[in-house]
Write a protein that holds these residues in place. Structure first.
Motif, short mmCIF file in Angstrom:
data_model
loop_
_atom_site.label_atom_id
_atom_site.label_comp_id
_atom_site.label_asym_id
_atom_site.label_seq_id
_atom_site.Cartn_x
_atom_site.Cartn_y
_atom_site.Cartn_z
N PRO A 19 0.83 -1.21 0.00
CA PRO A 19 0.00 0.00 0.00
C PRO A 19 0.86 1.26 0.00
O PRO A 19 1.86 1.34 0.71
CB PRO A 19 -0.81 -0.10 1.29
N PRO A 20 0.49 2.24 -0.80
CA PRO A 20 1.25 3.50 -0.82
C PRO A 20 1.13 4.22 0.53
O PRO A 20 0.10 4.14 1.21
CB PRO A 20 0.57 4.32 -1.91
N ALA A 21 2.18 4.92 0.90
CA ALA A 21 2.18 5.66 2.16
C ALA A 21 1.34 6.93 2.04
O ALA A 21 0.68 7.34 2.99
CB ALA A 21 3.61 6.01 2.56
N ARG A 22 1.36 7.53 0.89
CA ARG A 22 0.62 8.77 0.68
C ARG A 22 -0.81 8.45 0.25
O ARG A 22 -1.04 7.54 -0.54
CB ARG A 22 1.32 9.58 -0.41
N ASN A 23 -1.77 9.19 0.75
CA ASN A 23 -3.19 9.00 0.43
C ASN A 23 -3.67 7.58 0.74
O ASN A 23 -4.46 7.00 0.00
CB ASN A 23 -3.45 9.29 -1.05
N SER A 24 -3.21 7.02 1.85
CA SER A 24 -3.51 5.61 2.14
C SER A 24 -5.01 5.35 2.25
O SER A 24 -5.48 4.30 1.79
CB SER A 24 -2.79 5.15 3.39
N SER A 25 -5.79 6.27 2.80
CA SER A 25 -7.23 6.00 2.92
C SER A 25 -7.88 5.96 1.54
O SER A 25 -8.76 5.13 1.29
CB SER A 25 -7.91 7.04 3.81
N TRP A 26 -7.43 6.82 0.64
CA TRP A 26 -7.99 6.80 -0.71
C TRP A 26 -7.60 5.51 -1.44
O TRP A 26 -8.43 4.88 -2.09
CB TRP A 26 -7.53 8.01 -1.54
N TRP A 27 -6.34 5.09 -1.31
CA TRP A 27 -5.89 3.87 -1.98
C TRP A 27 -6.59 2.64 -1.40
O TRP A 27 -6.90 1.70 -2.13
CB TRP A 27 -4.38 3.71 -1.90
N ASP A 28 -6.85 2.64 -0.09
CA ASP A 28 -7.61 1.53 0.51
C ASP A 28 -9.02 1.48 -0.09
O ASP A 28 -9.53 0.41 -0.41
CB ASP A 28 -7.70 1.69 2.03
N TRP A 29 -9.64 2.66 -0.23
CA TRP A 29 -10.97 2.74 -0.83
C TRP A 29 -10.92 2.26 -2.28
O TRP A 29 -11.78 1.48 -2.71
CB TRP A 29 -11.48 4.18 -0.77
N LYS A 30 -9.92 2.68 -3.04
CA LYS A 30 -9.79 2.31 -4.45
C LYS A 30 -9.63 0.80 -4.59
O LYS A 30 -10.28 0.17 -5.42
CB LYS A 30 -8.58 3.03 -5.07
N ARG A 31 -8.76 0.21 -3.77
CA ARG A 31 -8.56 -1.23 -3.82
C ARG A 31 -9.85 -1.96 -3.45
O ARG A 31 -10.24 -2.93 -4.10
CB ARG A 31 -7.42 -1.66 -2.90
N ALA A 32 -10.54 -1.48 -2.42
CA ALA A 32 -11.79 -2.12 -1.98
C ALA A 32 -12.86 -2.04 -3.08
O ALA A 32 -13.58 -3.03 -3.32
CB ALA A 32 -12.30 -1.48 -0.70
N THR A 33 -12.97 -0.91 -3.77
CA THR A 33 -13.96 -0.82 -4.85
C THR A 33 -13.55 -1.70 -6.03
O THR A 33 -14.41 -2.30 -6.67
CB THR A 33 -14.17 0.64 -5.32
N ASN A 34 -12.26 -1.80 -6.32
CA ASN A 34 -11.81 -2.70 -7.38
C ASN A 34 -12.16 -4.15 -7.03
O ASN A 34 -12.64 -4.90 -7.88
CB ASN A 34 -10.30 -2.59 -7.60
N GLU A 35 -11.90 -4.54 -5.79
CA GLU A 35 -12.21 -5.91 -5.37
C GLU A 35 -13.71 -6.18 -5.39
O GLU A 35 -14.14 -7.26 -5.78
CB GLU A 35 -11.61 -6.19 -3.99
N ALA A 36 -14.51 -5.18 -5.00
CA ALA A 36 -15.97 -5.34 -5.05
C ALA A 36 -16.43 -5.49 -6.50
O ALA A 36 -17.30 -6.32 -6.80
CB ALA A 36 -16.66 -4.15 -4.39
#
Length: 169
Positions: free
Chosen positions: A101-118
């Protein structure tokens, strides 16, 4: 994206119809340039797997429109056998072995990964509803191994096909 911060996905009635996108920092010019030039199709892992499949004698369709969701595409499709092969990038689809996971914008990247997985789960479900079998291959899988995975999936009788030796056509 609308001003209220809601990302609205049209033509969808599934669980991620409306999701709140978290705030994120503006990307630097170099990061923006890097991500805007990433390939959406014909990525190096896709090309390597397709070359290996073709070299092994298999013929397939590329970027095949997904039944039931025409805006989505199947990376490698075997329409007669109803086998969908999707080659997933470790970073974008959350590979448990390789995703860092990237250190910068981690909450956005977590959201992006979660939407991709969904979306991946939704894609799998829609394909199965249409009678397709789904084979997901991580980008780190060697092309020769991917060919064996595809050959194995093609050798399995599909749900709707007659059983071998039944005499049915």
């Amino acid at each position: 994206m609308n001003p209220g911060g809601l990302s609205v996905r049209r033509r969808s009635t599934n669980l991620f119809e409306m999701t709140r996108e978290p705030a994120r920092e503006a990307a630097t010019a170099s990061v923006h340039a890097k991500f805007s030039q990433l390939a959406r199709r014909d990525t190096a892992p896709e090309l390597a797997v397709r070359r290996a499949l073709h070299a092994s004698g298999l013929r397939y369709r590329v970027e095949y429109p997904m039944p039931g969701a025409p805006r989505r595409r199947i990376d490698v499709a075997f329409p007669r056998q109803k086998l969908a092969v999707l080659i997933d990038g470790c970073f974008w689809h959350g590979c448990p072995e390789h995703r860092k996971p990237p250190a910068r914008n981690s909450s956005w990247w977590d959201w992006k990964r979660a939407t991709n997985e969904a979306r991946d789960r939704d894609t799998d479900a829609k394909l199965r509803e249409e009678g397709w079998r789904v084979l997901r291959i991580w980008e780190h899988v060697e092309p020769a191994q991917a060919v064996e995975m595809v050959r194995s999936a093609l050798a399995e009788p599909s749900l709707g096909s007659p059983k071998p030796g039944s005499g049915m056509l």
